[in-house]
Design a protein around this motif. Structure first.
Motif, PDB file in Angstrom:
ATOM      1  N   ALA A 493       0.826  -1.212   0.000  1.00 48.89           N
ATOM      2  CA  ALA A 493       0.000   0.000   0.000  1.00 48.89           C
ATOM      3  C   ALA A 493       0.857   1.258   0.000  1.00 48.89           C
ATOM      4  CB  ALA A 493      -0.926  -0.006   1.210  1.00 48.89           C
ATOM      5  N   ALA A 494       2.004   1.201   0.650  1.00 48.11           N
ATOM      6  CA  ALA A 494       2.874   2.375   0.735  1.00 48.11           C
ATOM      7  C   ALA A 494       3.824   2.498  -0.452  1.00 48.11           C
ATOM      8  CB  ALA A 494       3.684   2.322   2.030  1.00 48.11           C
ATOM      9  N   ASN A 495       3.888   1.459  -1.299  1.00 45.41           N
ATOM     10  CA  ASN A 495       4.883   1.454  -2.379  1.00 45.41           C
ATOM     11  C   ASN A 495       4.278   1.121  -3.742  1.00 45.41           C
ATOM     12  OD1 ASN A 495       7.798   1.631  -0.995  1.00 45.41           O
ATOM     13  ND2 ASN A 495       6.445   0.420   0.333  1.00 45.41           N
ATOM     14  N   GLY A 496       3.069   1.562  -3.975  1.00 44.96           N
ATOM     15  CA  GLY A 496       2.485   1.461  -5.308  1.00 44.96           C
ATOM     16  C   GLY A 496       1.691   0.213  -5.593  1.00 44.96           C
ATOM     17  N   GLY A 497       1.748  -0.790  -4.731  1.00 45.20           N
ATOM     18  CA  GLY A 497       0.913  -1.972  -4.885  1.00 45.20           C
ATOM     19  C   GLY A 497       1.439  -3.060  -5.793  1.00 45.20           C
ATOM     20  N   SER A 498       2.536  -2.832  -6.523  1.00 42.83           N
ATOM     21  CA  SER A 498       3.050  -3.825  -7.459  1.00 42.83           C
ATOM     22  C   SER A 498       4.056  -4.746  -6.785  1.00 42.83           C
ATOM     23  CB  SER A 498       3.720  -3.131  -8.651  1.00 42.83           C
ATOM     24  OG  SER A 498       4.361  -4.081  -9.482  1.00 42.83           O
ATOM     25  N   VAL A 499       4.032  -6.031  -7.188  1.00 43.47           N
ATOM     26  CA  VAL A 499       5.003  -6.982  -6.658  1.00 43.47           C
ATOM     27  C   VAL A 499       6.293  -6.982  -7.469  1.00 43.47           C
ATOM     28  CG1 VAL A 499       3.218  -8.500  -5.736  1.00 43.47           C
ATOM     29  CG2 VAL A 499       4.103  -8.906  -8.032  1.00 43.47           C
ATOM     30  N   GLU A 500       6.341  -6.278  -8.579  1.00 46.66           N
ATOM     31  CA  GLU A 500       7.531  -6.313  -9.433  1.00 46.66           C
ATOM     32  C   GLU A 500       8.800  -5.871  -8.713  1.00 46.66           C
ATOM     33  OE1 GLU A 500       8.291  -7.639 -12.343  1.00 46.66           O
ATOM     34  OE2 GLU A 500       6.297  -8.531 -12.160  1.00 46.66           O
ATOM     35  N   PRO A 501       8.761  -4.793  -7.890  1.00 52.81           N
ATOM     36  CA  PRO A 501       9.988  -4.452  -7.158  1.00 52.81           C
ATOM     37  C   PRO A 501      10.462  -5.584  -6.245  1.00 52.81           C
ATOM     38  CG  PRO A 501       8.442  -2.615  -7.095  1.00 52.81           C
ATOM     39  CD  PRO A 501       7.701  -3.784  -7.676  1.00 52.81           C
ATOM     40  N   LEU A 502       9.522  -6.341  -5.702  1.00 52.58           N
ATOM     41  CA  LEU A 502       9.894  -7.462  -4.848  1.00 52.58           C
ATOM     42  C   LEU A 502      10.507  -8.591  -5.668  1.00 52.58           C
ATOM     43  CD1 LEU A 502       6.684  -7.437  -2.631  1.00 52.58           C
ATOM     44  CD2 LEU A 502       8.952  -6.622  -1.974  1.00 52.58           C
ATOM     45  N   LEU A 503       9.928  -8.863  -6.839  1.00 54.63           N
ATOM     46  CA  LEU A 503      10.508  -9.883  -7.713  1.00 54.63           C
ATOM     47  C   LEU A 503      11.886  -9.452  -8.204  1.00 54.63           C
ATOM     48  CD1 LEU A 503       7.355 -10.908  -9.785  1.00 54.63           C
ATOM     49  CD2 LEU A 503       8.550 -12.283  -8.058  1.00 54.63           C
ATOM     50  N   ASP A 504      12.044  -8.166  -8.496  1.00 53.05           N
ATOM     51  CA  ASP A 504      13.362  -7.668  -8.914  1.00 53.05           C
ATOM     52  C   ASP A 504      14.386  -7.850  -7.791  1.00 53.05           C
ATOM     53  OD1 ASP A 504      12.552  -6.957 -11.443  1.00 53.05           O
ATOM     54  OD2 ASP A 504      12.139  -4.866 -10.924  1.00 53.05           O
ATOM     55  N   ARG A 512      21.807 -17.835  -3.570  1.00 59.25           N
ATOM     56  CA  ARG A 512      20.747 -18.678  -4.123  1.00 59.25           C
ATOM     57  C   ARG A 512      19.794 -19.181  -3.037  1.00 59.25           C
ATOM     58  NH1 ARG A 512      19.893 -16.807  -8.291  1.00 59.25           N
ATOM     59  NH2 ARG A 512      18.696 -18.638  -8.977  1.00 59.25           N
ATOM     60  N   SER A 513      20.326 -19.626  -1.915  1.00 60.95           N
ATOM     61  CA  SER A 513      19.444 -20.119  -0.853  1.00 60.95           C
ATOM     62  C   SER A 513      18.568 -19.000  -0.315  1.00 60.95           C
ATOM     63  CB  SER A 513      20.271 -20.740   0.280  1.00 60.95           C
ATOM     64  OG  SER A 513      21.236 -19.814   0.768  1.00 60.95           O
ATOM     65  N   ARG A 514      19.111 -17.806  -0.237  1.00 63.79           N
ATOM     66  CA  ARG A 514      18.316 -16.675   0.249  1.00 63.79           C
ATOM     67  C   ARG A 514      17.281 -16.273  -0.794  1.00 63.79           C
ATOM     68  NH1 ARG A 514      18.747 -13.081   4.354  1.00 63.79           N
ATOM     69  NH2 ARG A 514      17.853 -11.000   4.099  1.00 63.79           N
ATOM     70  N   ALA A 515      17.678 -16.247  -2.058  1.00 67.10           N
ATOM     71  CA  ALA A 515      16.728 -15.901  -3.115  1.00 67.10           C
ATOM     72  C   ALA A 515      15.545 -16.864  -3.103  1.00 67.10           C
ATOM     73  CB  ALA A 515      17.425 -15.927  -4.475  1.00 67.10           C
ATOM     74  N   ALA A 516      15.813 -18.146  -2.896  1.00 68.00           N
ATOM     75  CA  ALA A 516      14.730 -19.124  -2.828  1.00 68.00           C
ATOM     76  C   ALA A 516      13.818 -18.842  -1.640  1.00 68.00           C
ATOM     77  CB  ALA A 516      15.308 -20.538  -2.729  1.00 68.00           C
ATOM     78  N   ALA A 517      14.406 -18.486  -0.505  1.00 75.28           N
ATOM     79  CA  ALA A 517      13.604 -18.183   0.680  1.00 75.28           C
ATOM     80  C   ALA A 517      12.772 -16.920   0.472  1.00 75.28           C
ATOM     81  CB  ALA A 517      14.507 -18.035   1.900  1.00 75.28           C
ATOM     82  N   LEU A 518      13.353 -15.916  -0.190  1.00 73.43           N
ATOM     83  CA  LEU A 518      12.616 -14.678  -0.444  1.00 73.43           C
ATOM     84  C   LEU A 518      11.435 -14.923  -1.373  1.00 73.43           C
ATOM     85  CD1 LEU A 518      15.467 -12.012  -0.867  1.00 73.43           C
ATOM     86  CD2 LEU A 518      14.342 -12.817   1.210  1.00 73.43           C
ATOM     87  N   LEU A 519      11.670 -15.697  -2.433  1.00 78.35           N
ATOM     88  CA  LEU A 519      10.579 -15.982  -3.359  1.00 78.35           C
ATOM     89  C   LEU A 519       9.506 -16.824  -2.682  1.00 78.35           C
ATOM     90  CD1 LEU A 519       9.428 -15.700  -6.179  1.00 78.35           C
ATOM     91  CD2 LEU A 519      10.687 -17.762  -6.842  1.00 78.35           C
ATOM     92  N   ASP A 520       9.918 -17.793  -1.895  1.00 80.19           N
ATOM     93  CA  ASP A 520       8.948 -18.612  -1.171  1.00 80.19           C
ATOM     94  C   ASP A 520       8.110 -17.750  -0.236  1.00 80.19           C
ATOM     95  OD1 ASP A 520       7.943 -21.297  -0.070  1.00 80.19           O
ATOM     96  OD2 ASP A 520       8.725 -20.306   1.722  1.00 80.19           O
ATOM     97  N   THR A 521       8.733 -16.782   0.413  1.00 77.64           N
ATOM     98  CA  THR A 521       8.011 -15.880   1.314  1.00 77.64           C
ATOM     99  C   THR A 521       6.985 -15.061   0.555  1.00 77.64           C
ATOM    100  OG1 THR A 521       9.896 -15.748   2.822  1.00 77.64           O
ATOM    101  CG2 THR A 521       8.291 -13.962   2.932  1.00 77.64           C
ATOM    102  N   LEU A 522       7.372 -14.526  -0.585  1.00 78.98           N
ATOM    103  CA  LEU A 522       6.444 -13.728  -1.384  1.00 78.98           C
ATOM    104  C   LEU A 522       5.283 -14.576  -1.882  1.00 78.98           C
ATOM    105  CD1 LEU A 522       5.728 -11.065  -2.723  1.00 78.98           C
ATOM    106  CD2 LEU A 522       7.260 -11.662  -4.614  1.00 78.98           C
ATOM    107  N   VAL A 523       5.573 -15.765  -2.358  1.00 82.09           N
ATOM    108  CA  VAL A 523       4.521 -16.665  -2.847  1.00 82.09           C
ATOM    109  C   VAL A 523       3.574 -17.055  -1.712  1.00 82.09           C
ATOM    110  CG1 VAL A 523       4.113 -18.996  -3.727  1.00 82.09           C
ATOM    111  CG2 VAL A 523       5.857 -17.546  -4.785  1.00 82.09           C
ATOM    112  N   ALA A 531      -0.471 -18.585  -8.115  1.00 81.50           N
ATOM    113  CA  ALA A 531      -0.358 -18.471  -9.571  1.00 81.50           C
ATOM    114  C   ALA A 531       0.981 -17.892 -10.005  1.00 81.50           C
ATOM    115  CB  ALA A 531      -1.499 -17.592 -10.103  1.00 81.50           C
ATOM    116  N   MET A 532       1.772 -17.460  -9.069  1.00 79.72           N
ATOM    117  CA  MET A 532       3.010 -16.757  -9.401  1.00 79.72           C
ATOM    118  C   MET A 532       4.087 -17.708  -9.919  1.00 79.72           C
ATOM    119  SD  MET A 532       4.961 -14.040  -6.912  1.00 79.72           S
ATOM    120  CE  MET A 532       3.409 -13.234  -6.521  1.00 79.72           C
ATOM    121  N   LEU A 533       4.275 -18.847  -9.243  1.00 82.69           N
ATOM    122  CA  LEU A 533       5.377 -19.740  -9.597  1.00 82.69           C
ATOM    123  C   LEU A 533       5.292 -20.266 -11.028  1.00 82.69           C
ATOM    124  CD1 LEU A 533       6.084 -21.874  -6.394  1.00 82.69           C
ATOM    125  CD2 LEU A 533       7.547 -20.158  -7.457  1.00 82.69           C
TER     126      LEU A 533
END
Length: 659
Positions: A493-504, A512-523, A531-533
């Motif tokens: 809500a405070a950052n425009g509502g898009s998940v793209e900055p998070l995916l970036d 790699r292990s952290r990237a996997a954990a971050l993506l898992d958290t977002l999903v 539907a994201m994966l």
């Protein structure tokens, strides 16, 4: 890759530390920034062995602790390496920020660099003070001064025998001082505290209004006004005169004005409020009179500030709350602090009986009380404590059946409470009893105390301004599902509502292990997560992580993978293993699983187009290149793989840390 570990997760922390040191040195070398591996190693360990254990949380207080306490106490290295500590620390801070590892609740990189610069002025004098070192550091330095190779067990054993036989010269007076300091002074090591759950607070305006409604705030203002500029006379024992005490009781509404009493000491509620006003520095005693403190006049006109002053001063009121000789009075500040911390963040009101049993045991263990009188004193004092805090507006009291979570653990064999205490608790919790929970004002006040102690006390909404990578890192490690979902909603809500900055941010993550954990958290947290994966399967950067998650979940079967995807999946697994276990584990795993085909697998992965540039470069230098060396088909000498567990990852081998 995690940045927080339980105190007993030694192997996991050592592996993460080795990886961080390795990556930081490589990053700094590419930019020609000054850094010493032994300093980075020690800095990470200092945060792990701290009250909160957050490896990447830093502020000015932690900078001072590391440079002025930890290094002189624990680190043995050449003076050249030690002198480079401020610059190495600054380089590490820049790396943590660029890699997305910084805890956003700490200081900014600019603030940290300013803290390093400010502390650096004191640093040389601290290094020159031999009394700052630990006993272990003293003996390590003494051994090195005598030419002992600390990696040679036999040489170390000979040195110990020589010390016992009196054949080693050392500063005995200094050693005596260090031994005494070990017993009577606290060093930089801190006992790990339990992490607190995230809490939610109402808007500031609601907290301000609640402070203004506080009964104790009203009473303290009235008491100070009643004291007047001329003050009130006190008796020879330091109490108010009885007529004044009755007048004050009527004014404050304590209901004690008509009690049969021979002195003001028999009006306990009035006595408590007078003691509270003294502790809050609203009134003072001088020449036999109770006087209003003139400097407190502005505070009396600001209910919220006065509330905070009253809350902090409450911890000094043990003698006024309970019998002066009771164990509660003697341990009051510690007992109240522990009780409020126990109630903090709980989802349901806590039964007072659940708090009372550990307190009774603590009084019995530490003070040696063994009769029933003091037990009743403690129980009554605890009731009075919560009644006073309720009048302040710090807690809310009720009466009823306790939530089952407060009795569900009483049958555990290794419970902290002994069997008889648990039996008493079961009986009390089976019936309606007094319950307590923190009010919003109490939550904020206790949280402020936790933060001042260096504890981790997350607040839902405080990450709204965090960088995307930092947000996901916090949610992955420190937030339960419900609070994490709310934090993500607020951030979006405070950052425009898009998940793209998070995916970036996940795409940019070099681990790699952290990237996997971050993506898992977002999903897991996002409404569109399921539907994201599948959509990310063809993403050039995120594809290997998404594909791994899909295969692990059984959504995609291995036989459905193309040859390119199979190679990508294999590379992703090996890169994760390299980060978590070091190159030797990669070699061992390949040798066990693939046998003679291991070299071909290494070559295929090294030549693949896997998008993780940093991890792939590390794989090629630490696994692929050694594997191609003559007579070294996927074999490495123990302890010599750069950045592997057991290696100190230090530059030039010029320093080592000793506990």
């Amino acid at each position: 890759m995690r940045t927080w570990f339980e105190p007993d997760e030694d192997e996991e922390f050592e592996a993460a530390k080795a990886l961080l040191v390795r990556r930081c040195l490589t990053w700094a070398g590419e930019r020609r920034l000054p850094v010493e591996g032994v300093i980075v190693d020690a800095a990470l360990e200092s945060r792990h062995r701290s009250r909160d254990g957050r490896v990447c949380f830093w502020n000015a207080r932690q900078v001072r602790r590391f440079l002025l306490e930890w290094i002189p106490h624990h680190v043995v290295a050449s003076r050249e390496v030690l002198d480079a500590a401020p610059d190495s620390l600054t380089t590490m801070f820049r790396y943590l920020a660029e890699a997305g590892l910084r805890d956003p609740r700490g200081a900014t990189p600019a603030e940290l660099e300013a803290a390093v610069d400010a502390t650096a002025a004191e640093y040389p004098a601290v290094l020159d003070d031999p009394d700052r070192q630990s006993v272990a550091t003293f003996w390590t330095r003494t051994a090195l001064d005598h030419g002992v190779d600390l990696t040679d067990g036999k040489a170390v054993a000979r040195f110990r025998r020589d010390v016992d036989a009196g054949r080693v010269d050392y500063d005995a007076d200094l050693l005596d001082r260090l031994v005494m300091a070990r017993f009577f002074e606290s060093g930089p090591d801190e006992e790990r505290a339990f992490p607190q759950p995230p809490v939610t607070l109402p808007p500031p305006a609601e907290l301000t209004a609640a402070a203004a409604r506080s009964e104790v705030v009203r009473q303290l203002v009235a008491l100070a006004d009643w004291t007047g500029s001329g003050g009130r006379a006190l008796t020879g024992t330091g109490n108010l005169r009885l007529t004044d005490a009755r007048e004050l009781a009527a004014l404050l509404g304590t209901g004690e004005q008509d009690l049969r009493a021979r002195s003001a000491a028999e009006l306990p509620k009035v006595g408590l409020l007078v003691a509270w006003a003294k502790a809050a520095r609203l009134v003072r005693v001088s020449k036999g009179r109770l006087l209003r403190v003139a400097k407190a006049a502005p505070l009396l006109r600001e209910p919220e500030r006065l509330w905070s002053r009253a809350f902090e001063s409450f911890f000094d009121l043990g003698a006024a709350i309970g019998a002066s000789r009771s164990p509660l009075a003697r341990l009051f500040d510690e007992i109240v602090d522990d009780a409020l911390n126990s109630v903090y963040g709980m989802p349901a009101p806590m039964p007072v009986a659940r708090l009372a049993e550990p307190i009774l045991l603590a009084c019995e263990d530490y003070l040696g009380f063994d009769d029933g009188v003091w037990r009743e004193q403690v129980r009554q004092g605890l009731d009075s404590t919560f009644e006073a805090l309720a009048a302040l507006g710090a807690v809310e009291l009720s009466h009823g059946l306790a939530d089952e979570l407060y009795s569900s653990d009483l049958d555990i064999d290794d419970h902290d409470l002994p069997p008889d205490a648990r039996a008493r608790l079961r009986a009390r919790l089976a019936e309606p009893s007094p319950l307590v929970r923190l009010s919003p004002l109490g939550v904020r006040a206790v949280r402020d105390r936790l933060l001042a102690e260096g504890r981790d006390a997350p607040l839902v909404g405080e990450l709204a301004g965090a960088a995307p990578a930092e947000l996901l890192g916090m949610l992955a490690q420190h937030y339960p599902q419900e609070q994490a979902e709310e934090e993500l909603r607020r951030w979006l809500a405070a950052n425009g509502g898009s998940v793209e900055p998070l995916l970036d941010a996940v795409r940019a993550c070099p681990f790699r292990s952290r990237a996997a954990a971050l993506l898992d958290t977002l999903v897991r947290l996002h409404a569109d997560g399921r539907a994201m994966l599948p959509r990310l399967r063809d993403d050039r950067v995120l594809g290997p992580i998404a594909l791994t998650a899909l295969v692990d979940a059984g959504t995609v079967r291995p036989e459905q993978l193309s040859p390119r995807e199979q190679l990508s999946l294999m590379a992703e697994g090996l890169l994760n293993l390299l980060e978590l276990g070091g190159p030797q584990q990669v070699v061992a795993q390949l040798a066990e699983v693939a046998g003679r085909e291991a070299s071909e697998i290494v070559a295929a992965v090294a030549n693949s187009d896997h998008p993780a540039d940093v991890a792939m470069a590390e794989f090629r230098s630490l696994v692929s290149v050694p594997a191609r060396a003559p007579r070294h088909r996927l074999r490495m000498p123990d302890g010599h793989a750069p950045g592997s567990r057991g290696s100190r990852s230090r530059r030039g081998g010029r320093g080592r840390r000793r506990g």
